[in-house]
Design a protein around this motif. Structure first.
Motif, PDB file in Angstrom:
ATOM      1  N   ARG A  66      84.592-101.593  86.329  1.00 40.16           N
ATOM      2  CA  ARG A  66      86.013-101.264  86.207  1.00 40.16           C
ATOM      3  C   ARG A  66      86.623-101.974  85.000  1.00 40.16           C
ATOM      4  O   ARG A  66      87.392-101.381  84.231  1.00 40.16           O
ATOM      5  CB  ARG A  66      86.771-101.641  87.488  1.00 40.16           C
ATOM      6  N   ARG A  67      86.300-103.264  84.842  1.00 40.14           N
ATOM      7  CA  ARG A  67      86.831-104.015  83.699  1.00 40.14           C
ATOM      8  C   ARG A  67      86.365-103.393  82.381  1.00 40.14           C
ATOM      9  O   ARG A  67      87.147-103.250  81.434  1.00 40.14           O
ATOM     10  CB  ARG A  67      86.381-105.477  83.758  1.00 40.14           C
ATOM     11  N   GLN A  68      85.082-103.069  82.330  1.00 40.42           N
ATOM     12  CA  GLN A  68      84.504-102.551  81.095  1.00 40.42           C
ATOM     13  C   GLN A  68      85.150-101.228  80.690  1.00 40.42           C
ATOM     14  O   GLN A  68      85.574-101.041  79.545  1.00 40.42           O
ATOM     15  CB  GLN A  68      82.998-102.379  81.270  1.00 40.42           C
ATOM     16  N   LEU A  69      85.217-100.300  81.627  1.00 46.62           N
ATOM     17  CA  LEU A  69      85.738 -98.980  81.292  1.00 46.62           C
ATOM     18  C   LEU A  69      87.244 -99.013  81.040  1.00 46.62           C
ATOM     19  O   LEU A  69      87.751 -98.282  80.176  1.00 46.62           O
ATOM     20  CB  LEU A  69      85.393 -97.986  82.403  1.00 46.62           C
ATOM     21  N   ALA A  70      87.957 -99.876  81.765  1.00 44.78           N
ATOM     22  CA  ALA A  70      89.390-100.021  81.499  1.00 44.78           C
ATOM     23  C   ALA A  70      89.601-100.619  80.119  1.00 44.78           C
ATOM     24  O   ALA A  70      90.517-100.214  79.384  1.00 44.78           O
ATOM     25  CB  ALA A  70      90.031-100.900  82.571  1.00 44.78           C
ATOM     26  N   GLY A  71      88.753-101.568  79.756  1.00 43.83           N
ATOM     27  CA  GLY A  71      88.863-102.185  78.441  1.00 43.83           C
ATOM     28  C   GLY A  71      88.599-101.210  77.310  1.00 43.83           C
ATOM     29  O   GLY A  71      89.167-101.327  76.221  1.00 43.83           O
ATOM     30  N   TRP A  72      87.750-100.225  77.568  1.00 40.11           N
ATOM     31  CA  TRP A  72      87.449 -99.203  76.562  1.00 40.11           C
ATOM     32  C   TRP A  72      88.501 -98.090  76.564  1.00 40.11           C
ATOM     33  O   TRP A  72      88.436 -97.181  75.740  1.00 40.11           O
ATOM     34  CB  TRP A  72      86.066 -98.615  76.820  1.00 40.11           C
ATOM     35  N   GLY A  73      89.407 -98.137  77.511  1.00 41.86           N
ATOM     36  CA  GLY A  73      90.503 -97.167  77.516  1.00 41.86           C
ATOM     37  C   GLY A  73      90.237 -95.884  78.258  1.00 41.86           C
ATOM     38  O   GLY A  73      90.947 -94.888  78.058  1.00 41.86           O
ATOM     39  N   PHE A  74      89.240 -95.848  79.151  1.00 44.12           N
ATOM     40  CA  PHE A  74      88.963 -94.633  79.915  1.00 44.12           C
ATOM     41  C   PHE A  74      89.851 -94.596  81.164  1.00 44.12           C
ATOM     42  O   PHE A  74      89.766 -95.497  82.008  1.00 44.12           O
ATOM     43  CB  PHE A  74      87.495 -94.582  80.342  1.00 44.12           C
ATOM     44  N   PRO A  75      90.691 -93.587  81.319  1.00 41.41           N
ATOM     45  CA  PRO A  75      91.535 -93.501  82.522  1.00 41.41           C
ATOM     46  C   PRO A  75      90.703 -93.270  83.780  1.00 41.41           C
ATOM     47  O   PRO A  75      89.771 -92.458  83.774  1.00 41.41           O
ATOM     48  CB  PRO A  75      92.443 -92.297  82.229  1.00 41.41           C
ATOM     49  N   PHE A  76      91.041 -93.958  84.857  1.00 41.11           N
ATOM     50  CA  PHE A  76      90.357 -93.791  86.136  1.00 41.11           C
ATOM     51  C   PHE A  76      90.997 -92.620  86.883  1.00 41.11           C
ATOM     52  O   PHE A  76      92.217 -92.505  86.966  1.00 41.11           O
ATOM     53  CB  PHE A  76      90.470 -95.051  86.996  1.00 41.11           C
ATOM     54  N   LEU A  77      90.158 -91.787  87.484  1.00 42.44           N
ATOM     55  CA  LEU A  77      90.650 -90.652  88.261  1.00 42.44           C
ATOM     56  C   LEU A  77      90.413 -90.836  89.756  1.00 42.44           C
ATOM     57  O   LEU A  77      91.238 -90.422  90.570  1.00 42.44           O
ATOM     58  CB  LEU A  77      89.967 -89.364  87.783  1.00 42.44           C
ATOM     59  N   GLU A  78      89.285 -91.446  90.100  1.00 44.94           N
ATOM     60  CA  GLU A  78      88.930 -91.599  91.514  1.00 44.94           C
ATOM     61  C   GLU A  78      87.795 -92.600  91.633  1.00 44.94           C
ATOM     62  O   GLU A  78      86.926 -92.670  90.753  1.00 44.94           O
ATOM     63  CB  GLU A  78      88.504 -90.241  92.083  1.00 44.94           C
ATOM     64  N   GLU A  79      87.776 -93.372  92.711  1.00 48.58           N
ATOM     65  CA  GLU A  79      86.680 -94.314  92.930  1.00 48.58           C
ATOM     66  C   GLU A  79      86.460 -94.507  94.426  1.00 48.58           C
ATOM     67  O   GLU A  79      87.382 -94.386  95.237  1.00 48.58           O
ATOM     68  CB  GLU A  79      86.969 -95.663  92.257  1.00 48.58           C
ATOM     69  N   LYS A  80      85.233 -94.827  94.783  1.00 54.22           N
ATOM     70  CA  LYS A  80      84.924 -95.074  96.191  1.00 54.22           C
ATOM     71  C   LYS A  80      83.600 -95.809  96.316  1.00 54.22           C
ATOM     72  O   LYS A  80      82.670 -95.576  95.535  1.00 54.22           O
ATOM     73  CB  LYS A  80      84.857 -93.759  96.969  1.00 54.22           C
ATOM     74  N   GLU A  81      83.531 -96.698  97.297  1.00 57.59           N
ATOM     75  CA  GLU A  81      82.290 -97.399  97.619  1.00 57.59           C
ATOM     76  C   GLU A  81      81.659 -96.765  98.845  1.00 57.59           C
ATOM     77  O   GLU A  81      82.348 -96.479  99.831  1.00 57.59           O
ATOM     78  CB  GLU A  81      82.562 -98.879  97.893  1.00 57.59           C
TER      79      GLU A  81
END
Length: 463
Positions: A66-81
């Protein structure tokens, strides 16, 4: 380290295969929603797929992703464990070009201690997967040797037990870093709060330099700034060392000598924290050991363990050829100094430091006032070798008497601080600095921070 953290059930092969089929089905359902899908799993060889340290490692991977992709500027659409018998699976759908997303995930392997244990598949379309080869990357290296991991896997170049042991070792190392960061921050915070406490008679504080001419509060801040890594390293030693507590002292002592060098470099040779380096280093090692065992940390448990770790240091007082102030006071009057405080489990902090801190806070004192109350109580009851060095027994007894009277007479915070300000003038005039009591104030604060912060730390770990 707690053995139960690497133990868990062994799912049947049919269960593992069924979990893989279910993951493939979930992937297809997620891909129908569009965008780029990242599926992160833990690369866990062997029959045991779910155990506390493994689940923690997988969830660390989700946080890092999450940190990595947020840092690269990719918007999150959905997540689940998804917690399956075969391991934790983390699904994250993002808006972004699949190749760019894969580039970001590959960096996790290089940046994170656990990176080699995570598999982050990047999928798009109807299930196409971005490969390492597409990005010009070599195959992942074996966990145990420089060859490609797939090659060693096919040839069974290493025994399964050996590979599992290496995976567990990496997980334990990563946990040690987390524990070290927590303990190091508590110790560094204790030093910063100690120097900020004002007024402190004869000592450096926010108002003046007390009886000191070679240092001010910025000297202390410079010193505290370089010691955080040392305290964290001591805690990591406590986490990973498997020998007796007494043997642990010899593992952290070289770290302490290095810390003294760093202190001297930062302060241009001024001794700001030598006593605290010794005391807090031992306590960090003890706290690290207890946290790694999953044991409860209360003051008695921590002080008892610290006493065991520090006990061999008393032998220093008997050594021939070492002309130190502590050894001279021991030979002259039997005063054990900082070594004795540590080896005895910090009795002054147990009897006076923490009780006075809790008492002051329960009475509504400000944090500064509570710290001042602790210092006053410690000055009244500590055989401070710094005072003996500066003022002899007469100076020590003067400080103890004045502090005891002030503690008894001043029951309100404002009166206490006004009384300490008067003592500041007296002690400064007589060149008296209760530095040993100040170190014990820092010890008191460290133990308080560790105990009160333990629940939040445990929750963050999830172990």
């Amino acid at each position: 380290m707690n053995k139960a953290w690497t133990e868990g059930p062994h799912p049947a092969l049919e269960q593992v295969l069924e979990c893989r089929e279910e993951r493939a089905h979930r992937q297809q359902e997620w891909l129908k929603k569009g965008s780029t899908l990242v599926v992160l799993t833990l690369n866990m060889p062997g029959p045991c797929k779910r155990f506390p340290l493994g689940d923690w490692s997988a969830r660390q991977g989700a946080k890092a992703l999450r940190r990595q992709l947020a840092g690269w500027g990719f918007p999150f659409l959905e997540e689940k464990e998804y917690a399956t018998p075969a391991g934790i699976e983390y699904f994250l759908r993002v808006e972004g070009q699949p190749r760019q997303v894969k580039e970001a995930t590959l960096l996790l392997e290089e940046q994170e201690p656990l990176g080699r244990l995570w598999d982050a598949d990047v999928l798009y379309g109807t299930g196409e997967k971005v490969s390492r080869r597409e990005l010009g990357k070599e195959e992942r290296q074996c966990l145990l040797c420089p060859r490609p991991g797939a090659e060693c896997g096919r040839s069974r170049a290493h025994g399964l037990d050996q590979v599992v042991e290496e995976v567990h070792r990496r997980m334990k190392q990563a946990l040690a870093w987390e524990i070290g960061a927590f303990c190091g921050a508590c110790a560094q915070r204790a030093l910063l709060h100690e120097v900020c406490c004002t007024p402190k008679p004869g000592l450096v504080d926010g108002q003046n330099n007390g009886a000191h001419r070679d240092m001010d509060r910025f000297t202390f801040l410079d010193s505290a700034a370089v010691l955080g890594d040392y305290f964290a390293a001591c805690a990591r030693k406590g986490v990973l060392f498997q020998g007796s507590p007494e043997e642990l002292l010899w593992r952290i002592r070289p770290l302490g000598l290095r810390a003294e060098e760093q202190m001297a470099q930062a302060t241009k040779g001024v001794n700001t924290h030598k006593g605290a380096i010794f005391s807090l280093g031992i306590l960090c090692a003890g706290a690290g050991r207890l946290l790694a065992e999953g044991a409860a940390i209360d003051e008695e448990t921590l002080f008892s363990l610290a006493g065991q770790i520090a006990s061999p240091a008393l032998n220093d007082l008997e050594k021939q050829g070492e002309d130190t102030a502590g050894r001279r006071f021991y030979q002259k009057s039997g005063v054990l100094g900082v070594r004795g405080q540590a080896a005895q489990g910090f009795p002054q902090v147990r009897q006076w430091g923490l009780p006075q801190l809790n008492k002051a806070l329960s009475r509504g004192y400000s944090w500064n006032g509570a710290c001042a109350q602790v210092l006053c109580a410690l000055m009244a009851h500590t055989e401070d070798t710094n005072l003996l060095h500066r003022g002899g027994e007469e100076g020590l007894h003067l400080v103890q008497k004045q502090a005891a009277a002030l503690l008894e007479q001043c029951q309100e915070e404002q009166a206490l601080e006004e009384g300490l300000s008067r003592l500041d003038s007296l002690f400064t005039e007589k060149n008296l600095s209760p530095g040993g009591s100040a170190d014990l104030l820092a010890v008191t604060l460290f133990v308080y921070f560790v105990i009160t912060g333990r629940e939040g730390f445990d929750n963050a770990l999830g172990l």
